[in-house]
Design a protein around this motif. Structure first.
Motif, PDB file in Angstrom:
ATOM      1  N   ARG A  49       7.365   4.329  -8.792  1.00 54.78           N
ATOM      2  CA  ARG A  49       7.731   5.742  -8.949  1.00 54.78           C
ATOM      3  C   ARG A  49       9.131   5.817  -9.554  1.00 54.78           C
ATOM      4  NH1 ARG A  49       5.975  10.942  -6.912  1.00 54.78           N
ATOM      5  NH2 ARG A  49       7.033  12.330  -8.370  1.00 54.78           N
ATOM      6  N   PRO A  50       9.245   5.792 -10.884  1.00 53.68           N
ATOM      7  CA  PRO A  50      10.559   5.689 -11.532  1.00 53.68           C
ATOM      8  C   PRO A  50      11.532   6.803 -11.177  1.00 53.68           C
ATOM      9  CG  PRO A  50       8.806   5.185 -13.093  1.00 53.68           C
ATOM     10  CD  PRO A  50       8.143   5.722 -11.853  1.00 53.68           C
TER      11      PRO A  50
ATOM     12  N   ALA B  42       0.826  -1.208   0.000  1.00 54.66           N
ATOM     13  CA  ALA B  42       0.000   0.000   0.000  1.00 54.66           C
ATOM     14  C   ALA B  42       0.862   1.260   0.000  1.00 54.66           C
ATOM     15  CB  ALA B  42      -0.937   0.001   1.203  1.00 54.66           C
ATOM     16  N   LEU B  43       1.945   1.235   0.758  1.00 52.15           N
ATOM     17  CA  LEU B  43       2.815   2.411   0.817  1.00 52.15           C
ATOM     18  C   LEU B  43       3.584   2.570  -0.489  1.00 52.15           C
ATOM     19  CD1 LEU B  43       3.753   4.755   2.529  1.00 52.15           C
ATOM     20  CD2 LEU B  43       5.439   3.253   3.614  1.00 52.15           C
ATOM     21  N   ILE B  44       4.023   1.480  -1.065  1.00 47.85           N
ATOM     22  CA  ILE B  44       4.694   1.547  -2.363  1.00 47.85           C
ATOM     23  C   ILE B  44       3.745   2.134  -3.413  1.00 47.85           C
ATOM     24  CG2 ILE B  44       5.683   0.174  -4.232  1.00 47.85           C
ATOM     25  CD1 ILE B  44       6.753  -1.737  -2.068  1.00 47.85           C
TER      26      ILE B  44
ATOM     27  N   GLY C  52      22.519   2.828  -6.212  1.00 43.13           N
ATOM     28  CA  GLY C  52      22.719   4.192  -6.695  1.00 43.13           C
ATOM     29  C   GLY C  52      21.957   5.168  -5.829  1.00 43.13           C
ATOM     30  N   TYR C  53      22.597   5.660  -4.760  1.00 48.02           N
ATOM     31  CA  TYR C  53      21.924   6.509  -3.776  1.00 48.02           C
ATOM     32  C   TYR C  53      22.032   7.991  -4.151  1.00 48.02           C
ATOM     33  CZ  TYR C  53      21.368   2.523  -0.700  1.00 48.02           C
ATOM     34  OH  TYR C  53      20.985   1.314  -0.168  1.00 48.02           O
ATOM     35  N   ALA C  54      20.943   8.710  -3.911  1.00 49.73           N
ATOM     36  CA  ALA C  54      20.960  10.162  -4.103  1.00 49.73           C
ATOM     37  C   ALA C  54      21.608  10.855  -2.913  1.00 49.73           C
ATOM     38  CB  ALA C  54      19.538  10.679  -4.292  1.00 49.73           C
ATOM     39  N   SER C  55      21.523  10.230  -1.751  1.00 52.01           N
ATOM     40  CA  SER C  55      22.167  10.736  -0.546  1.00 52.01           C
ATOM     41  C   SER C  55      22.197   9.591   0.450  1.00 52.01           C
ATOM     42  CB  SER C  55      21.410  11.936   0.043  1.00 52.01           C
ATOM     43  OG  SER C  55      20.107  11.539   0.462  1.00 52.01           O
TER      44      SER C  55
ATOM     45  N   ILE D 180      13.718  -2.270  -3.561  1.00 53.31           N
ATOM     46  CA  ILE D 180      14.036  -1.039  -4.297  1.00 53.31           C
ATOM     47  C   ILE D 180      13.491  -1.122  -5.728  1.00 53.31           C
ATOM     48  CG2 ILE D 180      15.903   0.381  -5.233  1.00 53.31           C
ATOM     49  CD1 ILE D 180      15.551   0.702  -2.235  1.00 53.31           C
ATOM     50  N   GLU D 181      13.594  -2.280  -6.346  1.00 55.45           N
ATOM     51  CA  GLU D 181      13.048  -2.451  -7.695  1.00 55.45           C
ATOM     52  C   GLU D 181      11.547  -2.186  -7.725  1.00 55.45           C
ATOM     53  OE1 GLU D 181      13.942  -6.313  -9.155  1.00 55.45           O
ATOM     54  OE2 GLU D 181      16.038  -5.850  -9.637  1.00 55.45           O
TER      55      GLU D 181
END
Length: 443
Positions: free
Chosen positions: A297-298, A247-249, A329-332, A290-291
């Protein structure tokens, strides 16, 4: 007509997590009726509150160091100064604090800060009861003032406290207690009140926020808050992979107000280390999660937490962490060297990693994470992003805002845009921020 100056000065120093930032704001609200006005200088303050964090040993020692400096200020101030220690160190080490630093007048656990007015009154009368560390969370929230005075257009909003996961390195279950969720009605009422005062963005807080147990879970709460007029942005932190449900995804792909940014700590990429940490997920299950999130939400940006040098971590285990970072691949991200916390299972584990080895691993991990963050920021160049302008910048005519991905964005813009969400064309990305120009229609 200007308001009278506050009769007494309150200085609050906040350590650690965003939950503590929220708690500090509420402490100021609780103390305002007593005539306390917030100051940013402890010198001459009538009341000093250290709102502490117990996650890492160095943070705890910083508190004791700060108390030593405050003792001197207290001795120098005519009429004296009241010193209070609040938060998780207070909960875990209340008696030890009073023993090590007699200058402390009050010790207040994270579930009891609404009692500060009463405790301060007692301290002023006779230095009577000085410890207040045990209190039910629902009673705490019921006792807080209904009206908040947000400092800007973004605000924190606690929806859940405590944790039942018992990661072997973590003190939260012992200092904050078990998981407890606020009623959705109370959260919505607070969010509506914030929106009416100009808040455009709320960050929902919890030690394990996606374990929220109100009707519909965190996804249901997000959808409910997204209907509030004027509340345009919703975020949440901190999450656990175990509680990232379907549901959260789905909400990430369907609720426009839910920002495309997710802080989802993994801690390590080695299954052996994850098991020793009692994380209850594997590297593979985290990657598959993560996939699924990116499929919903791409454009989502992923942030994480990492601990290096956990007891028993070998070179191969650390290399597995580096490999996981490369795959995600982290944004932060936030990364730390393991800190031994007395009373936690990990503190007694065999195979404690040598400090110099942990230092080298942390350096290598942070170099990779910094590289990924810079690449993510650089990739925003040329894009037009909606930016929520929050404050003036250091340079004349400059405003600083926040992108959907939680990046600071610096723009030359008029003050009239403060509090507004405005399209900005990003010109360049640096390690920690973006620079952009206004779209013509916004200028």
């Amino acid at each position: 007509m200007s308001e009278p100056a506050p009769a007494k000065r309150l200085y609050i120093k906040t350590y650690g997590c965003q939950m503590n930032v929220y708690d500090s704001e509420r402490m100021a609200d609780v103390l305002a009726p007593l005539g306390y006005g917030v100051t940013d200088d402890p010198t001459g303050a009538d009341l000093v509150v250290l709102n502490t964090c117990h996650i890492r040993e160095k943070a705890t020692e910083k508190v004791y160091s700060e108390l030593g400096q405050l003792k001197r200020l207290k001795q120098e101030k005519p009429g004296g100064m009241t010193i209070a220690v609040a938060g998780c160190v207070a909960q875990a080490e209340g008696e030890e604090i009073m023993r090590r630093q007699p200058a402390v007048d009050l010790v207040v656990g994270p579930q009891a800060y609404h009692q500060l007015p009463e405790l301060i009154a007692r301290a002023h009368r006779a230095r009577g009861e000085r410890l207040s560390a045990d209190f039910a969370p629902d009673e705490k929230f019921d006792a807080l003032p209904a009206v908040r005075n947000p400092a800007g257009v973004s605000a924190f909003l606690t929806v859940q406290e405590g944790c039942d996961k018992f990661c072997t390195f973590c003190v939260v279950p012992y200092t904050r207690g078990g998981e407890w969720s606020r009623p959705a009605e109370a959260i919505e009422a607070e969010a509506r009140a914030l929106a009416e005062k100009g808040v455009r963005e709320v960050t929902l807080l919890g030690q394990n926020v996606n374990a929220y147990q109100g009707v519909g879970g965190l996804a249901g709460l997000v959808r409910r808050l997204a209907t509030i007029p004027g509340l345009d942005r919703i975020r949440y932190t901190t999450s656990h992979p175990r509680d990232m449900d379907d549901a959260l995804i789905a909400a990430h792909g369907e609720v426009e107000a839910l920002m495309p940014y997710l802080h989802l700590p993994v801690q390590a990429g080695s299954d052996k280390v994850l098991k020793a940490m009692n994380r209850a997920h594997t590297a593979e299950s985290y990657l598959r999660l993560i996939e699924r999130i990116r499929a919903a939400r791409p454009d989502i940006a992923i942030s994480g937490d990492f601990i290096v040098g956990f007891p028993g971590e070998r070179d191969a285990d650390f290399e597995a962490t580096l490999q996981l970072v490369r795959e995600v691949g982290y944004a932060s991200a936030f990364s730390f060297k393991y800190s031994r916390r007395p009373g936690t299972p990990a503190a007694a584990m065999m195979g404690q990693v040598a400090p110099e080895v942990a230092d080298e691993r942390l350096r290598r991990l942070q170099a990779l994470l910094d590289e990924q963050q810079q690449a993510f920021n650089a990739a925003q160049a040329g894009r037009t992003l909606p930016v929520l302008f929050e404050k003036t910048g250091r340079h004349a005519g400059q405003l600083v805002g926040k992108s959907p991905y939680l990046q600071a964005v610096h723009v030359t813009a008029p003050d009239r845009l403060l509090g507004r969400i405005v399209p900005v064309t990003i010109e360049r990305g640096a390690k920690n921020s973006l620079a952009g120009i206004l779209e013509l229609e916004a200028a």
